[in-house]
Design an enzyme around this catalytic site. Structure first.
Site, PDB file in Angstrom:
ATOM      1  N   GLY A 148       0.803  -1.208   0.000  1.00 51.40           N
ATOM      2  CA  GLY A 148       0.000   0.000   0.000  1.00 51.40           C
ATOM      3  C   GLY A 148       0.839   1.261   0.000  1.00 51.40           C
ATOM      4  O   GLY A 148       0.331   2.356   0.243  1.00 51.40           O
ATOM      5  N   LEU A 149       2.135   1.126  -0.290  1.00 55.41           N
ATOM      6  CA  LEU A 149       3.043   2.274  -0.329  1.00 55.41           C
ATOM      7  C   LEU A 149       3.453   2.613  -1.762  1.00 55.41           C
ATOM      8  O   LEU A 149       4.428   3.302  -2.002  1.00 55.41           O
ATOM      9  CB  LEU A 149       4.283   2.006   0.529  1.00 55.41           C
ATOM     10  CG  LEU A 149       4.005   1.729   2.007  1.00 55.41           C
ATOM     11  CD1 LEU A 149       5.289   1.380   2.743  1.00 55.41           C
ATOM     12  CD2 LEU A 149       3.312   2.924   2.672  1.00 55.41           C
ATOM     13  N   ASP A 203      -0.920   8.477  -6.705  1.00 51.74           N
ATOM     14  CA  ASP A 203       0.364   7.849  -6.379  1.00 51.74           C
ATOM     15  C   ASP A 203       1.490   8.392  -7.247  1.00 51.74           C
ATOM     16  O   ASP A 203       2.598   8.659  -6.769  1.00 51.74           O
ATOM     17  CB  ASP A 203       0.263   6.334  -6.539  1.00 51.74           C
ATOM     18  CG  ASP A 203      -0.765   5.717  -5.620  1.00 51.74           C
ATOM     19  OD1 ASP A 203      -1.174   6.394  -4.658  1.00 51.74           O
ATOM     20  OD2 ASP A 203      -1.168   4.565  -5.864  1.00 51.74           O
ATOM     21  N   TYR A 263     -10.938  -4.011  -5.237  1.00 53.53           N
ATOM     22  CA  TYR A 263     -10.738  -2.607  -5.598  1.00 53.53           C
ATOM     23  C   TYR A 263     -11.627  -2.197  -6.765  1.00 53.53           C
ATOM     24  O   TYR A 263     -12.354  -1.184  -6.697  1.00 53.53           O
ATOM     25  CB  TYR A 263      -9.271  -2.359  -5.943  1.00 53.53           C
ATOM     26  CG  TYR A 263      -8.948  -0.941  -6.363  1.00 53.53           C
ATOM     27  CD1 TYR A 263      -8.532   0.003  -5.433  1.00 53.53           C
ATOM     28  CD2 TYR A 263      -9.052  -0.544  -7.688  1.00 53.53           C
ATOM     29  CE1 TYR A 263      -8.228   1.302  -5.813  1.00 53.53           C
ATOM     30  CE2 TYR A 263      -8.760   0.755  -8.081  1.00 53.53           C
ATOM     31  CZ  TYR A 263      -8.342   1.660  -7.144  1.00 53.53           C
ATOM     32  OH  TYR A 263      -8.054   2.941  -7.519  1.00 53.53           O
TER      33      TYR A 263
END
Length: 353
Positions: A107-108, A155, A204
């Site tokens: 999740g980074l 992101d 998702y």
């Protein structure tokens, strides 16, 4: 051999808002992907990874379908090549060496860091010039091509526009980016629950479809335009509308370091992601509980959910102790070894000479 470094990111507030033209508050972190590039031969882009086995060979004309390439990590190389060729760039023959310290599935934004670094490297070798917004858009196209997952632009923007000591207040409709200073007395803690997430195999895309359907029911093109009253009866819409408000409130409190305001905002966000958007897991819920019991002002899952990381805010002089205590208690409760660290905000993607 030129080297391009693209950091991962942690999102302080604003998850599942970017693809609804909303607001987000991420920052770039020291964990990063590095792509080294040198001229190649044979109308081919070849790539090796320091973390994964295999050698990838992709046609430089973009004719290889990214979704079918093996090994799977090479799909991002093919995605970057295709994204550039579809913009009319003649991708040069290239040899790539890829290395990353961003944990996959955390999740980074390991995938986005890779895509940004690939686009920067291949565009540079081809002599192509793009501004950073265009690089972000190309990197998103590369990632969607590789995974089939319809993501937003947060992101890539965070990786490219990161500024040391600052979070980024991003308006995903206007594509504007405003640096927000993180008060010196505030520390950001990140803890990976040890359960990786795979967006293409998770819910998702389902959540995105459900929230798009909610917008249609409410009668707006984007949930950015829904009011709190019109969204109140729909959990997916309710989360997006309330999360957008929390982003603005968090940005306002971050510069002053008012943890009495910031902590409850994070906890309310986590409850919304857990209950209204249904993207949390038992491990993430436990970590949020434990890190607050160990002294953090508040915490929430960060990223898309379904595994990965939580983010917490705490007084800087207590942060290392909170990290250590949280890791011990989580390990004892689950048998899982967490990956926990204090995350400073760093500068964005760059060429590393």
């Amino acid at each position: 051999m030129a080297r391009f470094v693209a950091p991962g990111r942690v999102n302080l507030m604003g998850d599942h808002t970017d693809y609804h033209d909303g607001f987000v508050l991420p920052f770039a972190i020291p964990l990063a992907c590095t792509v080294s590039v040198a001229p190649g031969a044979g109308r081919t882009v070849r790539a090796r990874s320091a973390q994964f086995p295999g050698v990838v060979a992709v046609a430089a004309d973009g004719s290889d379908d990214p979704r079918t390439l093996e090994p799977a990590w090479g799909r991002f190389v093919a995605g970057a090549v295709r994204a550039l060729t579809e913009r009319g760039i003649a991708v040069a023959d290239a040899d790539l060496e890829i290395s990353s310290t961003v944990p996959p599935g955390s999740g980074l934004s390991s995938s986005s860091a890779l895509s940004v670094a690939l686009v920067l490297a291949l565009a540079d070798l081809a002599g192509a010039s793009f501004d950073r917004i265009e690089i972000a858009q190309l990197a998103l196209a590369a990632e969607v091509g590789a995974t089939g997952v319809p993501g937003g632009l947060m992101d890539q923007l965070a990786s490219l526009f990161g500024r040391a000591g600052h979070a980024l207040l991003i308006d995903c409709r206007a594509t504007t980016i405003a640096p927000v200073p993180i008060a010196p007395g505030v520390a950001v803690i990140v803890v990976h629950c040890g359960v990786p997430r795979a967006l293409a195999e998770s819910a998702y895309a389902t959540r995105r479809a459900e929230s798009d359907a909610a917008a249609r029911r409410i009668g707006v093109d984007s949930l950015r335009d829904a009011t709190r009253e019109r969204a109140a009866a729909d959990p997916r819409a309710r989360h997006v509308v309330s999360e957008n408000a929390r982003v603005q409130a968090t940005a306002a409190a971050l510069a002053t370091g008012d943890l009495s305001v910031l902590g409850p905002l994070l906890l309310t966000s986590h409850a919304s992601l857990r209950d209204d958007y249904e993207v949390s897991t038992p491990e993430l819920d436990l970590l949020v509980e434990l890190v607050v019991e160990c002294g953090a002002a508040g915490a929430r899952l960060t990223g898309a959910g379904f595994g990965g990381c939580i983010v917490a805010l705490a007084q800087r002089n207590h942060a290392d102790d909170i990290v250590a205590k949280t890791a011990i208690r989580y390990r004892a409760a689950t048998g899982i070894e967490p990956f926990a660290f204090v995350a400073p905000a760093v500068d964005g993607a760059h060429r590393d000479h």
